[in-house]
Write a protein that holds these residues in place. Structure first.
Motif, PDB file in Angstrom:
ATOM      1  N   ASP A 115      42.229  32.895  26.525  1.00  0.00           N
ATOM      2  CA  ASP A 115      43.666  32.662  26.651  1.00  0.00           C
ATOM      3  C   ASP A 115      44.284  32.121  25.369  1.00  0.00           C
ATOM      4  O   ASP A 115      45.504  32.108  25.222  1.00  0.00           O
ATOM      5  N   SER A 162      43.650  35.971  33.977  1.00  0.00           N
ATOM      6  CA  SER A 162      44.122  36.849  35.047  1.00  0.00           C
ATOM      7  C   SER A 162      43.070  37.865  35.492  1.00  0.00           C
ATOM      8  O   SER A 162      43.228  38.504  36.541  1.00  0.00           O
ATOM      9  N   LYS A 167      39.940  34.725  37.855  1.00  0.00           N
ATOM     10  CA  LYS A 167      40.945  34.426  38.866  1.00  0.00           C
ATOM     11  C   LYS A 167      40.304  34.076  40.196  1.00  0.00           C
ATOM     12  O   LYS A 167      40.803  33.217  40.940  1.00  0.00           O
TER      13      LYS A 167
END
Length: 357
Positions: A115, A162, A167
């Protein structure tokens, strides 16, 4: 990386891809993983990655920045190993060799969502450190082309939080060892040997030669306490062991042929500064916890104020100029300055200890 790195990575990725929802994938990660787990992204070849690794090291780029670039050039880094194993459960145990323990950058984060970086970040670093076309540390054209394609949106980026594997909380990472643990162990050992330990921190970075000057300056202040019984703001009570952890860098000029590593360069710089200051009863040891400092068989070096003298100061200056500390220590008769441990089997960055009696 070498051919063994590619063969091993291929086998690992094949095993991961054969996993199913009932599979537990146990991943053990340590410093050096970026080189050991190497699967070139098409159309790159091993030679492209080997050349890239050399240019990155020469540029003086911190390891965390290197890994932003590396993870975009391969099939298993930047969370791709976990993504390949989906829908299996992935448990990763990590030994950290990077300051601050960023899990997404250690070994280029093969099982951690990426990320914190993207193609734009990688391209910005390439330009900033002279790795672009015509730069002082130019990367292979094939690598530059791939990075540009990624920036232009023509290639997929590394998996983010994601992705289903993250997730759905199917990938967990646990830090089992780091530089802090090594520094604390060194401090405890120093105390048991009769020294008063002073821990300077575990986030020491910067050019090795500059960091060396800071350590010697602190040692010089401490040494004053031998002659001055009253020091208003003492660093510690003699005898003192200054203990620091982290990872310095050495920025190399193009086509540098010197032999050494960041710890050897730090030690040689410190020895020169101690000679200049006339410091005695001070010993500085700087070592890599993996037993390998740069492309040498030494873990680092241990020095005192007498290692460099009026007869050898010229050779020492020349060695530093050419980043050739290993050769200087190897040829310095009777010093036994090079620390030769052999591979230790672990890697939690570097530790530097300064003893002042």
């Amino acid at each position: 990386p070498d051919a063994r790195s590619v063969a091993g990575a291929s086998e690992i990725l094949q095993l991961a891809s054969s996993s199913d929802a009932r599979t537990l994938v146990l991943v053990c990660v340590s410093g050096g993983g970026s080189a050991l787990f190497c699967s070139p992204r098409d159309p790159l070849q091993l030679d492209d990655l080997m050349a890239t690794n050399s240019r990155l090291l020469e540029s003086g780029m911190p390891i965390e920045y290197m890994n932003v670039i590396r993870k975009r050039l391969e099939n298993g880094k930047g969370g791709r190993l976990s993504a390949t194993a989906y829908p299996a459960t992935v448990l990763t145990l990590v030994l950290s060799d990077i300051i601050g323990d960023p899990l997404d950058l250690i070994a280029s984060g093969p099982t951690v969502p990426d990320d914190g970086s993207n193609w734009d970040d990688a391209c910005r670093l390439v330009k900033e450190y002279g790795l672009d076309a015509g730069g002082s540390h130019e990367l292979p054209q094939s690598v530059l082309s791939l990075l540009q394609m990624g920036k232009d949106g023509k290639l997929d980026d590394t998996p983010k939080s994601s992705h289903p594997i993250f997730k759905e909380s199917l990938s967990e990472t646990i830090l089992v060892g780091n530089n802090y643990a090594a520094v604390m162990a060194a401090a405890e050992k120093a105390e048991n040997m009769g020294y008063n330990p002073v821990v300077l921190g575990t986030r020491i970075d910067g050019e090795a030669s500059c960091v060396a000057g800071s350590y010697v300056a602190m040692a010089e202040m401490l040494s004053r306490q031998r002659d001055d019984t009253y020091v208003k703001y003492p660093i510690g009570t003699l005898p003192v062991a200054l203990i620091a952890g982290g990872e310095t860098i050495v920025t190399l000029p193009p086509k540098c042929k010197g032999k050494g590593g960041r710890n050897q360069e730090l030690a040689l710089t410190a020895a020169m500064k101690m000679h200049e200051m006339g410091l005695r009863d001070v010993v500085i040891a700087s070592v890599g916890t993996d037993g390998t400092d740069g492309p040498t068989d030494a873990a680092g070096a241990i020095v005192h104020g007498g290692i460099v003298n009026d007869l050898t100061i010229g050779d020492a200056k020349e060695a530093l100029k050419n980043h050739d500390a290993y050769t200087f220590f190897e040829e310095a008769k009777g010093t036994q300055s090079l620390v030769m441990t052999g591979p230790t089997g672990t890697n939690v960055a570097d530790v530097c200890i300064t003893l002042v009696k």
